[in-house]
Design a protein around this motif. Structure first.
Motif, mmCIF file in Angstrom:
data_model
loop_
_atom_site.group_PDB
_atom_site.id
_atom_site.type_symbol
_atom_site.label_atom_id
_atom_site.label_comp_id
_atom_site.label_asym_id
_atom_site.label_seq_id
_atom_site.Cartn_x
_atom_site.Cartn_y
_atom_site.Cartn_z
ATOM 1 N N ARG A 124 0.812 -1.222 0.000
ATOM 2 C CA ARG A 124 0.000 0.000 0.000
ATOM 3 C C ARG A 124 0.846 1.274 0.000
ATOM 4 N N THR A 125 1.913 1.217 -0.745
ATOM 5 C CA THR A 125 2.669 2.442 -1.023
ATOM 6 C C THR A 125 2.913 2.508 -2.538
ATOM 7 N N VAL A 126 3.111 3.745 -3.031
ATOM 8 C CA VAL A 126 3.303 3.952 -4.466
ATOM 9 C C VAL A 126 4.697 4.529 -4.698
ATOM 10 N N LEU A 127 5.422 3.929 -5.645
ATOM 11 C CA LEU A 127 6.768 4.392 -5.967
ATOM 12 C C LEU A 127 6.814 5.062 -7.332
ATOM 13 N N GLY A 128 7.611 6.131 -7.405
ATOM 14 C CA GLY A 128 7.990 6.705 -8.682
ATOM 15 C C GLY A 128 9.493 6.520 -8.842
ATOM 16 N N ILE A 129 10.060 7.077 -9.913
ATOM 17 C CA ILE A 129 11.504 6.982 -10.108
ATOM 18 C C ILE A 129 12.022 8.329 -10.588
ATOM 19 N N ARG A 130 13.227 8.700 -10.090
ATOM 20 C CA ARG A 130 13.754 10.027 -10.429
ATOM 21 C C ARG A 130 14.467 9.980 -11.783
ATOM 22 N N ALA A 131 14.016 10.836 -12.695
ATOM 23 C CA ALA A 131 14.601 10.900 -14.032
ATOM 24 C C ALA A 131 15.865 11.754 -14.004
ATOM 25 N N ALA A 132 16.597 11.770 -15.116
ATOM 26 C CA ALA A 132 17.864 12.489 -15.185
ATOM 27 C C ALA A 132 17.683 13.982 -14.910
ATOM 28 N N ASP A 133 16.522 14.527 -15.280
ATOM 29 C CA ASP A 133 16.296 15.962 -15.063
ATOM 30 C C ASP A 133 15.702 16.253 -13.686
ATOM 31 N N GLY A 134 15.647 15.230 -12.810
ATOM 32 C CA GLY A 134 15.177 15.441 -11.449
ATOM 33 C C GLY A 134 13.689 15.200 -11.261
ATOM 34 N N ARG A 135 12.948 15.103 -12.375
ATOM 35 C CA ARG A 135 11.506 14.881 -12.248
ATOM 36 C C ARG A 135 11.237 13.459 -11.771
ATOM 37 N N VAL A 136 10.116 13.298 -11.062
ATOM 38 C CA VAL A 136 9.729 11.966 -10.592
ATOM 39 C C VAL A 136 8.675 11.404 -11.537
ATOM 40 N N TRP B 118 -7.687 1.370 -1.698
ATOM 41 C CA TRP B 118 -6.886 0.150 -1.847
ATOM 42 C C TRP B 118 -7.765 -1.081 -1.928
ATOM 43 N N ALA B 119 -7.308 -2.062 -2.669
ATOM 44 C CA ALA B 119 -8.015 -3.344 -2.731
ATOM 45 C C ALA B 119 -7.930 -4.035 -1.375
ATOM 46 N N ASP B 120 -8.934 -4.833 -1.064
ATOM 47 C CA ASP B 120 -8.953 -5.522 0.230
ATOM 48 C C ASP B 120 -7.810 -6.525 0.339
ATOM 49 N N GLU B 121 -7.540 -7.212 -0.767
ATOM 50 C CA GLU B 121 -6.505 -8.246 -0.727
ATOM 51 C C GLU B 121 -5.487 -7.994 -1.837
ATOM 52 N N PRO B 122 -4.417 -7.271 -1.523
ATOM 53 C CA PRO B 122 -3.437 -6.926 -2.555
ATOM 54 C C PRO B 122 -2.701 -8.153 -3.084
ATOM 55 N N THR B 123 -2.350 -8.110 -4.363
ATOM 56 C CA THR B 123 -1.686 -9.255 -5.000
ATOM 57 C C THR B 123 -0.378 -8.855 -5.679
ATOM 58 N N ILE C 237 -1.233 -3.652 -10.533
ATOM 59 C CA ILE C 237 -1.785 -2.293 -10.605
ATOM 60 C C ILE C 237 -3.204 -2.252 -10.033
ATOM 61 N N THR C 238 -3.879 -3.412 -10.063
ATOM 62 C CA THR C 238 -5.240 -3.481 -9.526
ATOM 63 C C THR C 238 -5.268 -3.558 -7.995
ATOM 64 N N ASP C 239 -4.080 -3.529 -7.339
ATOM 65 C CA ASP C 239 -4.077 -3.335 -5.875
ATOM 66 C C ASP C 239 -4.635 -1.962 -5.536
ATOM 67 N N ILE C 240 -4.508 -1.030 -6.491
ATOM 68 C CA ILE C 240 -5.284 0.208 -6.410
ATOM 69 C C ILE C 240 -6.657 -0.148 -6.966
ATOM 70 N N ALA C 241 -7.642 -0.310 -6.069
ATOM 71 C CA ALA C 241 -8.972 -0.720 -6.538
ATOM 72 C C ALA C 241 -9.524 0.323 -7.480
ATOM 73 N N CYS C 242 -9.319 1.599 -7.123
ATOM 74 C CA CYS C 242 -9.741 2.734 -7.937
ATOM 75 C C CYS C 242 -9.312 3.980 -7.172
ATOM 76 N N PHE C 243 -9.611 5.132 -7.710
ATOM 77 C CA PHE C 243 -9.466 6.388 -6.971
ATOM 78 C C PHE C 243 -10.860 6.883 -6.614
ATOM 79 N N GLU C 244 -10.950 7.649 -5.542
ATOM 80 C CA GLU C 244 -12.215 8.286 -5.200
ATOM 81 C C GLU C 244 -11.983 9.779 -5.006
ATOM 82 N N LEU C 245 -13.033 10.536 -5.258
ATOM 83 C CA LEU C 245 -12.926 11.990 -5.131
ATOM 84 C C LEU C 245 -12.651 12.328 -3.672
ATOM 85 N N ASP C 246 -11.743 13.288 -3.462
ATOM 86 C CA ASP C 246 -11.216 13.556 -2.132
ATOM 87 C C ASP C 246 -11.886 14.776 -1.525
ATOM 88 N N GLY C 247 -12.993 14.529 -0.837
ATOM 89 C CA GLY C 247 -13.597 15.507 0.056
ATOM 90 C C GLY C 247 -13.995 16.848 -0.546
#
Lengths: 351, 166
Positions: free
Chosen positions: B51-63, B145-150, B153-163
């Motif tokens: 239940r964490t999301v990773l990005g990667i740092r590109a040569a120009d510093g962007r993630v 998050w999905a109830d049972e991660p495997t 990418i589908t461990d992210i069940a979906c996104f929901e609107l935030d408040g």
């Protein structure tokens, strides 16, 4: 570089479903018409290359069966690309450049009607990050349309105008599937299919194919009075990761155009823009001057046989050069989603 | 492909004619190969299981998120994985009315590009929302998050609107 020309083009009448015909039966008359058009048989052809997709045919190595329609005995020199036929033509052009062939036969086709095409097309996406989400190709294209609408570089009206113009142009195209259009206001009154896209923003689902004969130098001059010479051809690709791309431009169109020698001065342009908002991105990438006749055939919005609609654009330009109605033209083909990969070809008449 | 049990009439494979004896076979669209996911995609899907999301740092510093193995501009191999947030902003979206098999939300929803906080590029996923009028570019969303991660990418069940904050 060897001078290579398109000397014959044939395409079928594209339709929603060629139900009773299998792929071999569907393409055979098209292949024969292309060869008969310049009075040659497969024995006169040095190299044959086709474009089609196993995912649309529903089985592996499906193109091998279609060779029954070509006639592969005695053995022929043959290749295939799992791409639009425009890329098969590129391979054939390269083969002729090497000197290993003087003539080539290029064809492509699909019968998409048996499946759910918008769902099948999700299988060409990244299998880890995107494929498991099964995005359909229409909603996927909608992401690009939304980005352009948000940026203010297109509008729903401008998109409807593209649909109207292409489908009205298709009135003079005997092979077109969607012919004629309600007014732009009527188009805009229709409900959303997949917001922000309405039905008219999307290409039809088409079964069909196209075949082209290429020949080098004097061989081309012997076969037809006005060969459509390939003066430049190039293809380029953008990242498959659409979230890391600027969706409001198509850099690979501009790069391919630059390397194909596009300079703006053309009588006719045929561009492969399956969705209305994409035509503007392609035209911007090509940097055409005003006054160019764009998509007199109606383009992919009038008939969009997968794997063939790009090569058809080259064929439409070549036909206008061979019949003398255009002196110089540019054709564009795209592959993948959201104009990811693009091929540009400059064709002209003359010696 | 395993045949369904069609009962005694067709068990022998013989077909005696008549509508009831039409031969039918399911057509399953699949990619029946196993693949290794490698050091970047593998790290990303393993992190999703936690239940964490990773990005990667590109040569120009962007993630770049989801992370890529090679720099989008230079093609150089990338190595520096960076944790990003489970909240983000919609950068583009379209509405999906016709639901297809396999899609993460089996009711009308938005397909969306979402730039997670801490990332400089957007990822594709879906947003569970009541209707297109509820969705807009710039809207804030949060991972459900999905109830049972495997480890997919589908461990992210979906996104929901935030408040409603936008």
């Amino acid at each position: 570089m060897r001078d290579v020309a398109i000397v014959s083009v044939a395409q079928g009448e594209h339709r929603r479903a060629a139900g009773e015909l299998n792929e071999v039966e569907m393409v055979e008359p098209i292949l024969r018409e292309a060869l008969d058009g310049v009075g040659v048989t497969i024995a006169d052809i040095d190299f044959t290359c086709s474009g089609s997709s196993d995912y649309l045919a529903g089985q592996a190595f499906s193109f091998v069966m279609t060779l029954d329609a070509v006639g592969a005995w005695p053995p022929i020199v043959e290749s295939h690309v799992e791409m639009d036929g425009a890329w098969a033509l590129y391979e054939a052009w390269l083969k002729i450049q090497t000197g290993a062939a003087d003539t080539a036969f290029v064809y492509s086709y699909s019968k998409a009607s048996p499946g759910d095409l918008p769902r099948v097309m999700s299988r060409m996406l990244d299998p880890y990050y995107v494929g498991p989400l099964w995005p359909d190709s229409i909603a996927y294209a909608g992401l690009q349309a939304r980005a352009m609408l948000d940026a203010g570089i297109t509008s729903e009206r401008r998109m409807a105008e593209v649909a109207y113009r292409n489908r009205e142009s298709a009135r003079s195209n005997p092979n077109a599937q969607v012919v004629g259009s309600p007014s732009v206001d009527e188009l805009l009154a229709a409900p959303m299919l997949s917001d922000p896209l309405r039905l008219h923003d999307c290409p039809p689902i088409s079964d069909g194919g196209v075949a082209v004969v290429l020949a080098a130098g004097d061989r081309a001059r012997d076969l037809v009075e006005r060969p459509a010479w390939i003066r430049g051809i190039d293809h380029r690709i953008d990242s498959h990761q659409i979230g890391a791309r600027d969706l409001t431009s198509a850099p690979s169109v501009a790069l391919a155009a630059q390397h194909a020698g596009v300079d703006g001065a053309f009588d006719v342009a045929e561009v492969h823009a399956p969705f209305t908002h994409q035509e503007q991105l392609v035209l911007d990438g090509l940097g055409l001057a005003d006054g160019v006749d764009v998509n007199p055939s109606g383009g992919a919005l009038a008939a969009n046989p997968m794997m063939a609609a790009g090569l058809i654009r080259l064929g439409e330009v070549a036909n206008r050069i061979m019949d003398g109605s255009a002196g110089r033209g540019v054709a564009h083909a795209t592959a993948g989603h959201l104009l990811q990969q693009n091929l540009v070809c400059v064709l002209e008449g003359g010696e | 492909m395993a045949a369904d049990d069609d009962g005694p009439d067709t068990a022998g494979g013989a077909s005696g004619g008549g509508d009831g004896d039409l031969l039918r076979a399911p057509l399953v669209i699949e990619y029946p190969f196993n693949r290794t996911t490698g050091p970047v995609v593998g790290a990303f899907v393993t992190a999703l299981r936690n239940r964490t999301v990773l990005g990667i740092r590109a040569a120009d510093g962007r993630v770049v998120c989801p992370p890529v193995e090679y720099d989008p501009q230079t093609g150089a191999p990338l190595h520096e994985l960076v944790e990003v947030s489970d909240t983000g902003t919609i950068t583009s979206w379209s509405w999906v009315d016709r639901i297809r098999e396999g899609q993460p939300v089996q009711s009308p929803h938005a397909l969306a590009l979402i730039r997670l906080d801490g990332a400089d590029t957007a990822m594709l996923h879906v947003v569970d929302a009541p209707g297109p009028e509820a969705v807009s570019t710039g809207a804030r969303v949060r991972i459900r998050w999905a109830d049972e991660p495997t480890g997919a990418i589908t461990d992210i069940a979906c996104f929901e609107l935030d408040g409603g904050a936008s």
